[in-house]
Design a protein around this motif. Structure first.
Motif, PDB file in Angstrom:
ATOM      1  N   LEU A  21     -36.639 -78.134  14.849  1.00 36.34           N
ATOM      2  CA  LEU A  21     -35.438 -77.384  15.202  1.00 36.34           C
ATOM      3  C   LEU A  21     -34.596 -77.004  13.985  1.00 36.34           C
ATOM      4  O   LEU A  21     -33.670 -76.202  14.098  1.00 36.34           O
ATOM      5  N   LYS A  22     -34.935 -77.524  12.826  1.00 35.36           N
ATOM      6  CA  LYS A  22     -34.255 -77.121  11.594  1.00 35.36           C
ATOM      7  C   LYS A  22     -34.813 -75.813  11.053  1.00 35.36           C
ATOM      8  O   LYS A  22     -34.201 -75.181  10.188  1.00 35.36           O
ATOM      9  N   ASP A  23     -35.976 -75.414  11.553  1.00 37.25           N
ATOM     10  CA  ASP A  23     -36.624 -74.182  11.108  1.00 37.25           C
ATOM     11  C   ASP A  23     -36.141 -73.017  11.968  1.00 37.25           C
ATOM     12  O   ASP A  23     -36.110 -73.105  13.198  1.00 37.25           O
ATOM     13  N   ASP A  24     -35.779 -71.917  11.346  1.00 37.03           N
ATOM     14  CA  ASP A  24     -35.177 -70.795  12.056  1.00 37.03           C
ATOM     15  C   ASP A  24     -36.158 -70.039  12.950  1.00 37.03           C
ATOM     16  O   ASP A  24     -35.722 -69.269  13.819  1.00 37.03           O
ATOM     17  N   ASN A  25     -37.442 -70.213  12.724  1.00 30.66           N
ATOM     18  CA  ASN A  25     -38.425 -69.437  13.479  1.00 30.66           C
ATOM     19  C   ASN A  25     -39.367 -70.352  14.259  1.00 30.66           C
ATOM     20  O   ASN A  25     -40.587 -70.123  14.316  1.00 30.66           O
ATOM     21  N   SER A  26     -38.807 -71.379  14.856  1.00 31.67           N
ATOM     22  CA  SER A  26     -39.588 -72.362  15.600  1.00 31.67           C
ATOM     23  C   SER A  26     -38.881 -72.711  16.904  1.00 31.67           C
ATOM     24  O   SER A  26     -37.696 -72.431  17.077  1.00 31.67           O
ATOM     25  N   LEU A  27     -39.612 -73.331  17.814  1.00 33.09           N
ATOM     26  CA  LEU A  27     -39.024 -73.828  19.052  1.00 33.09           C
ATOM     27  C   LEU A  27     -39.824 -75.009  19.564  1.00 33.09           C
ATOM     28  O   LEU A  27     -40.943 -75.281  19.103  1.00 33.09           O
ATOM     29  N   VAL A  28     -39.243 -75.705  20.540  1.00 33.35           N
ATOM     30  CA  VAL A  28     -39.851 -76.912  21.107  1.00 33.35           C
ATOM     31  C   VAL A  28     -40.064 -76.721  22.598  1.00 33.35           C
ATOM     32  O   VAL A  28     -39.151 -76.297  23.315  1.00 33.35           O
ATOM     33  N   LEU A  29     -41.260 -77.041  23.061  1.00 31.72           N
ATOM     34  CA  LEU A  29     -41.552 -77.099  24.491  1.00 31.72           C
ATOM     35  C   LEU A  29     -41.741 -78.562  24.872  1.00 31.72           C
ATOM     36  O   LEU A  29     -42.664 -79.215  24.382  1.00 31.72           O
ATOM     37  N   ARG A  30     -40.850 -79.078  25.724  1.00 34.07           N
ATOM     38  CA  ARG A  30     -41.015 -80.440  26.244  1.00 34.07           C
ATOM     39  C   ARG A  30     -41.828 -80.347  27.534  1.00 34.07           C
ATOM     40  O   ARG A  30     -41.374 -79.776  28.520  1.00 34.07           O
ATOM     41  N   ILE A  31     -43.002 -80.940  27.505  1.00 33.74           N
ATOM     42  CA  ILE A  31     -43.981 -80.743  28.573  1.00 33.74           C
ATOM     43  C   ILE A  31     -44.082 -81.992  29.444  1.00 33.74           C
ATOM     44  O   ILE A  31     -44.072 -83.123  28.943  1.00 33.74           O
ATOM     45  N   GLY A  32     -44.192 -81.783  30.754  1.00 34.53           N
ATOM     46  CA  GLY A  32     -44.330 -82.879  31.696  1.00 34.53           C
ATOM     47  C   GLY A  32     -45.709 -83.518  31.634  1.00 34.53           C
ATOM     48  O   GLY A  32     -46.564 -83.160  30.815  1.00 34.53           O
ATOM     49  N   THR A  33     -45.943 -84.483  32.512  1.00 28.63           N
ATOM     50  CA  THR A  33     -47.243 -85.158  32.584  1.00 28.63           C
ATOM     51  C   THR A  33     -48.255 -84.200  33.206  1.00 28.63           C
ATOM     52  O   THR A  33     -48.087 -83.736  34.327  1.00 28.63           O
ATOM     53  N   ILE A  34     -49.316 -83.945  32.465  1.00 24.39           N
ATOM     54  CA  ILE A  34     -50.267 -82.903  32.862  1.00 24.39           C
ATOM     55  C   ILE A  34     -51.352 -83.486  33.765  1.00 24.39           C
ATOM     56  O   ILE A  34     -51.707 -84.664  33.667  1.00 24.39           O
ATOM     57  N   PHE A  35     -51.900 -82.642  34.645  1.00 23.35           N
ATOM     58  CA  PHE A  35     -53.045 -83.033  35.467  1.00 23.35           C
ATOM     59  C   PHE A  35     -53.967 -81.841  35.616  1.00 23.35           C
ATOM     60  O   PHE A  35     -53.621 -80.709  35.259  1.00 23.35           O
ATOM     61  N   GLY A  36     -55.157 -82.106  36.149  1.00 20.69           N
ATOM     62  CA  GLY A  36     -56.117 -81.034  36.379  1.00 20.69           C
ATOM     63  C   GLY A  36     -57.347 -81.158  35.504  1.00 20.69           C
ATOM     64  O   GLY A  36     -57.438 -82.018  34.624  1.00 20.69           O
ATOM     65  N   VAL A  37     -58.303 -80.277  35.753  1.00 18.49           N
ATOM     66  CA  VAL A  37     -59.593 -80.305  35.070  1.00 18.49           C
ATOM     67  C   VAL A  37     -59.537 -79.462  33.808  1.00 18.49           C
ATOM     68  O   VAL A  37     -58.958 -78.377  33.795  1.00 18.49           O
ATOM     69  N   SER A  38     -60.140 -79.981  32.739  1.00 14.68           N
ATOM     70  CA  SER A  38     -60.184 -79.298  31.452  1.00 14.68           C
ATOM     71  C   SER A  38     -61.555 -79.532  30.815  1.00 14.68           C
ATOM     72  O   SER A  38     -62.189 -80.559  31.076  1.00 14.68           O
ATOM     73  N   PRO A  39     -62.015 -78.616  29.953  1.00 16.55           N
ATOM     74  CA  PRO A  39     -63.281 -78.855  29.243  1.00 16.55           C
ATOM     75  C   PRO A  39     -63.280 -80.141  28.428  1.00 16.55           C
ATOM     76  O   PRO A  39     -64.320 -80.767  28.255  1.00 16.55           O
TER      77      PRO A  39
END
Length: 310
Positions: free
Chosen positions: A154-172
Motif C-alpha cells: 500500500l506504500k506503492d502508488d500503483n498497487s492494490l490489495v485483494l483480501r480473499i476469503g476461504t476458497i473452495f472448488g475444483v482446480s488443476p
C-alpha cells in the motif's frame, strides 16, 4: 495486456491463468512448481502463454520475469497456518521479503495486484460484519505475514490489495485441505467428520469467482489502485456447521460431530462485507451447492495423496 502471475501454478493461479488467457491477455507464469508440474500442461499449446520455472526469492530472476509486463499478479505464498507454523522462516521469506524485493524491482508504471486474506481480520464479534476499514487482528503466522506484506504494497502508488476469503472448488492444482473441499471428501469417503469451533464464521468463495474478481481488477485498476478490497461471496458468511448441513442435503448419509477447538492458535471468527467492490460492479456468483456437486464429481476420479499444502 501482458500479465505475469507469480505463483500461477497454484490452486488459485492455475484457474486464474486459464481465465486470463480466455479473456485475451498474454500471460506468463513464474512458479517453482513445488507441489506438481502438470497443472498447466493443457495451456502450453496457447501461443499467448509462457512459463518461467524459478523461485520468487531469486530477485534477479524476478527482475527478468517482470520486465515488459503491464500487470503483476502476486499470488506466490506459503498458505495456511499449519504450513506456516512448520516453516516459519520460509513463510516470512516468501510471504513478506519477496514482496518487498518485488516492490523495489518493479517499474512505477507496472500495476501490482497483491493477494491477501480475510484471515487478517482475526476474531470479531458474532454480530459484526467487517469491511476494509475495520481493524485487523491477525492471529496466525500466515495472517501476520500477509498483514506485513499489505503494509508494504500500500506504500506503492500503483498497487492494490485483494483480501480473499476461504476458497473452495475444483482446480488443476487441487487442494483437499481447504475447509469445504475437505468436508465434502470426508462425506464421500468416511461419511462422517469431526469439526472444531463449528460456530465460528468465515467467508467462502469459489475459486472461479476469485479468478473473475482478479480479471475485473485488471480491467478497473485505475479506479481501485492504492486501496484494499474484500473478495468473497456475500451469501457465504458461514460456519462449519452451516457447511456440513449443506453437504447433508446432497449426501444424506453424511453425519458430523462437533467438539471444542483443540488448536489454541486458531481462534478466527469473522463475517465480511463485499460492498466496496460490489459498488464498482463485481460480485461472486457461484453457489455453495454448485461447488459441492462439482467436488463430488472430482472425488470420483482423484486420489487424495499430494493434494494438500502440508
Amino acid at each position: 495486456m501482458k500479465v505475469i502471475v507469480i505463483g500461477g501454478a497454484g490452486y488459485l493461479g492455475s484457474i486464474l491463468v486459464e481465465h486470463l488467457l480466455k479473456s485475451g491477455h498474454q500471460v506468463t507464469v513464474l512458479d517453482n512448481f513445488r507441489y506438481s508440474t502438470n497443472q498447466l500442461l493443457s495451456l502450453c499449446f496457447n501461443d499467448k502463454f509462457n512459463v518461467i520455472n524459478g523461485d520468487v526469492r531469486d530477485s534477479s530472476l524476478v527482475k527478468m520475469a517482470i520486465s515488459n509486463q503491464d500487470v503483476i499478479v502476486s499470488l506466490a505464498a506459503m498458505v495456511g497456518q499449519r504450513l506456516c507454523e512448520s516453516n516459519s522462516k520460509e513463510a516470512w521469506e516468501i510471504n513478506v521479503n519477496s514482496v518487498e524485493a518485488l516492490l523495489k524491482i518493479k517499474e512505477s508504471k507496472q500495476k501490482l495486484i497483491f493477494a491477501s486474506t480475510h484471515s487478517c481480520y482475526g476474531n470479531i464479534s458474532f454480530n459484526s460484519i467487517c469491511n476494509e476499514e475495520s481493524a485487523i487482528r491477525p492471529l496466525t503466522v500466515y495472517s501476520h505475514t500477509k498483514e506485513q506484506a499489505e503494509s508494504l504494497v500500500l506504500k506503492d502508488d500503483n498497487s492494490l490489495v485483494l483480501r480473499i476469503g476461504t476458497i473452495f472448488g475444483v482446480s488443476p492444482r487441487m487442494r483437499m485441505d481447504l475447509s469445504i473441499n475437505n468436508l465434502v471428501f470426508r462425506a464421500m469417503t468416511d461419511k462422517f467428520a469431526i469439526i472444531e469451533n463449528g460456530n465460528a464464521f468465515r467467508n467462502y468463495i469459489h475459486v472461479r469467482d476469485v479468478a473473475t474478481a482478479i480479471n475485473f481488477t485488471i480491467n478497473n485498476f485505475s479506479k481501485m489502485k492504492g486501496e484494499i478490497f474484500n473478495i468473497g461471496n456475500q451469501e457465504l458468511n458461514l460456519t462449519l456447521t452451516d457447511i456440513c448441513k449443506s453437504i447433508q442435503k446432497v449426501l444424506p448419509e453424511f453425519i458430523f460431530y462437533e467438539r471444542e477447538n483443540s488448536l489454541p492458535y486458531d481462534k478466527r471468527n469473522y463475517q465480511v462485507s463485499m460492498n466496496k467492490i460490489a459498488k464498482l460492479g463485481w460480485q461472486a456468483k457461484i453457489k455453495l451447492e454448485t461447488g459441492i456437486t462439482e467436488l463430488i464429481k472430482a472425488y470420483k476420479m482423484i486420489k487424495p495423496l499430494g493434494y494438500v499444502n502440508l
